[in-house]
Design an enzyme around this catalytic site. Structure first.
Site, mmCIF file in Angstrom:
data_model
loop_
_atom_site.group_PDB
_atom_site.id
_atom_site.type_symbol
_atom_site.label_atom_id
_atom_site.label_comp_id
_atom_site.label_asym_id
_atom_site.label_seq_id
_atom_site.Cartn_x
_atom_site.Cartn_y
_atom_site.Cartn_z
ATOM 1 C CG ASP A 36 -1.812 -1.321 1.285
ATOM 2 O OD1 ASP A 36 -2.383 -1.681 0.362
ATOM 3 O OD2 ASP A 36 -1.787 -1.919 2.505
ATOM 4 C CD GLU A 199 -8.954 -3.703 -1.482
ATOM 5 O OE1 GLU A 199 -9.568 -3.707 -0.537
ATOM 6 O OE2 GLU A 199 -7.957 -4.423 -1.414
#
Length: 445
Positions: A36, A199
Site C-alpha cells: 500500500d 478498493e
C-alpha cells in the site's frame, strides 16, 4: 531474516552482475515486506509511507506503518515504523493497520489510518518522520453499520478545500475542514462506483483533471482509474494504469509528481516469489514513471518488472549515509534499536548491498563506517559495478565487544572515480550468519 530460496540464487547473482539488468524494475524495499505505498513529496524528497506485512504472515498480519525516503527514486533510506495500532488509545484490535496516506498542510503532517473494523483515525506530527500523535482520541470516520471504512486518500485542492475518499466496495467522500481533523457536511456515497473499482482509491490532480486511481478488477487486481472535472465527480472510468496479471494478486495505487515526472506506485508479490509461489500476504512496493496523452488520459504501464525505473540524480557519498540506505539488499534486515536508531543487520557471509549511481567525482581516498560486532574475521569489500567488480577498498570489522557497542572503522580507497554502482560485499573468515550491525558510513576525498 528473510530466507532466500536456493533455486533463485543464480538469478539474483545474475541481477547483481548484469549491467543491462540492474535497471530492471525490482521492488523498492527488500529488507521488509511493504504494501500500500503512499508517496508524499516534501522539501525535494519523496517520503514513502507503507503498510507492513510481517515476515511470517499467512493472511493479513499488519501492526504498524513504515517510512522510507529518497531523492533519486532508486536509493531508499529506511526510517522504521512511524506509527502503529498502539498510536490510537481507542483501538481494541491487535491487527488491521491497513492502507494509510500522509499529507502536509500549514507545516503539519496528517496521517489518515484505517483500522479494519474500527473506522478511520488521524494522527498529526510536526515532521514527516513523526512522532505521530492522535489529536482526537476517537475515529475521524466510523460508519458502524458496515466494515467499508478502509483505504483513505486525501487531496487538498488548489482553492484550499480538502477531500477525503475511501471505501470497499463502495466509495465515500467528505470535505475536510482546514484543521484536517474534522469535516463539514455529510458523508457522501458515490451513486455510481467507477467500473472495476475494488478498493484503495488515490485522489490526484493534474492541470484541470481530477483522477481517482484504484485497485481494479479481482482477482488478480490491476490499477484502474477514472477522471472527472470536479473533485466530487461524476467519475468516468478510463481504463487501466496497469492491467491485472496473474504475475501478481492485489494492488494499491499511489501517484505523485516529482522533479518533472509523474510516478505511479503499486504493490506486488515479487520478493515473496523469490522464496515461494504458495500464496501469503507478503507484499512489496514498486514504482514506475507514467506518461499522459494530450487529453489527460494515462498510457498503460507494463508489469513492474518489465519497466525501467531511472535514477534521476546521482548519489553523493561524501556525506554521512545511513547504512540502511540501498537500492537493493535482498537478505538483509533493518531494526529500530531501543534508542530509536535504525541499523542494518541480518548480515550473512557473501551477502551484499547495492547503491546505484554513486558519484565519486575526482576520486575518494578514504572510507569509514560505524559498526558493532562480536565476531572476529569480518570485513567489507568495496566494489564498483558488480559484486565481482573493481575492488577499491576493504575495511576490517573488528570485535567491538557487543552488538550495542559501535566503533568507527576505516580503510584507504583507491580507484573510485566518476559515477558507478557501489557494492558493499559482506565477508567473514570465521562465521556465516549475523556478522555485524552497521549504523552509518561516509567516503572522503
Amino acid at each position: 531474516m528473510i530466507i532466500k530460496a536456493k533455486h533463485f540464487g543464480l538469478i539474483t547473482g545474475l541481477l547483481c552482475l548484469g549491467a543491462t539488468t540492474v535497471n530492471a524494475q525490482r521492488p523498492l524495499i527488500q529488507t521488509k515486506y511493504t504494501a500500500d505505498p503512499a508517496p508524499m513529496v516534501h522539501n525535494d524528497t519523496v517520503f514513502l509511507y507503507t503498510t507492513h506485512d510481517e515476515d511470517d504472515a499467512q493472511g493479513f498480519k499488519m501492526y504498524d506503518w513504515l517510512l522510507y525516503s529518497s531523492t533519486d527514486m532508486v536509493n531508499w533510506t529506511d526510517h522504521g515504523a512511524v506509527a502503529s495500532l498502539k498510536s490510537f488509545s481507542w483501538v481494541t484490535r491487535d491487527n488491521g493497520a491497513w492502507a494509510q496516506q500522509v499529507v502536509e498542510r500549514n507545516g503539519k503532517f496528517y496521517m489518515y489510518c484505517p483500522i479494519h473494523g474500527q473506522g478511520i483515525g488521524v494522527l498529526v506530527s510536526d515532521t514527516p518522520y513523526g512522532p505521530f500523535k492522535d489529536p482526537l482520541d476517537k475515529p475521524l470516520v466510523w460508519q458502524k453499520e458496515h466494515w467499508e471504512d478502509i483505504d483513505p486518500t486525501v487531496l487538498i485542492d488548489d482553492d484550499g478545500q480538502a477531500y477525503m475518499y475511501w471505501g470497499n466496495p463502495n466509495v465515500y467522500y467528505v470535505k475536510l475542514n482546514e484543521d484536517m481533523i474534522s469535516y463539514s457536511g455529510d458523508i457522501v456515497k458515490l451513486e455510481k462506483t467507477p467500473e472495476h473499482y475494488q478498493e484503495g482509491p488515490w485522489l490526484y490532480k493534474r492541470n484541470e483533471h481530477y483522477y481517482l486511481a484504484f485497485a481494479s478488477t479481482c482477482c488478480p487486481e490491476g490499477l484502474g482509474y477514472a477522471m472527472s472535472d470536479s473533485p466530487t465527480g461524476p467519475w468516468t472510468t478510463k481504463g487501466y494504469i496497469m492491467q491485472p496479471t496473474q504475475r501478481s494478486r492485489g494492488n494499491h495505487p499511489g501517484i505523485i509528481d516529482y522533479k518533472g515526472s509523474t510516478y505511479a506506485f503499486g504493490l506486488n508479490y515479487d520478493i515473496m516469489h523469490m522464496e515461494t509461489f504458495k500464496h501469503h500476504e507478503r507484499r512489496s512496493s514498486s514504482a514506475a514513471k507514467i506518461t499522459f496523452n494530450e487529453d489527460g488520459t494515462i498510457q498503460e504501464l507494463p508489469y513492474w518488472s518489465d519497466t525501467v525505473l531511472e535514477q534521476i540524480e546521482s548519489f553523493n557519498p561524501y556525506q554521512r549515509v545511513e547504512a540502511e540506505t540501498m537500492a537493493w539488499g535482498y537478505g538483509l534486515k533493518t531494526e529500530k534499536m531501543p534508542d530509536g536508531k535504525i541499523v542494518l543487520n541480518g548480515i550473512d557471509n557473501n551477502e551484499s548491498l547495492l547503491l546505484r549511481g554513486v558519484d565519486f567525482g575526482k576520486g575518494a581516498k578514504k572510507f569509514s563506517i560505524s559498526a558493532a560486532s562480536i565476531v572476529e574475521g569480518g570485513y567489507i569489500e568495496i566494489r564498483l559495478g558488480s559484486t565481482r567488480g573493481q575492488l577499491v577498498g576493504t575495511v576490517e570489522i573488528t570485535n567491538t565487544g557487543g552488538m550495542d557497542r559501535y566503533a568507527t572503522m576505516s580503510c584507504d580507497v583507491k580507484g573510485a572515480k566518476g559515477i558507478h554502482d557501489l557494492y558493499f560485499c559482506f565477508k567473514s573468515s570465521a562465521q556465516k550468519d549475523n556478522l555485524f550491525f552497521l549504523d552509518h558510513w561516509e567516503f572522503y576525498n
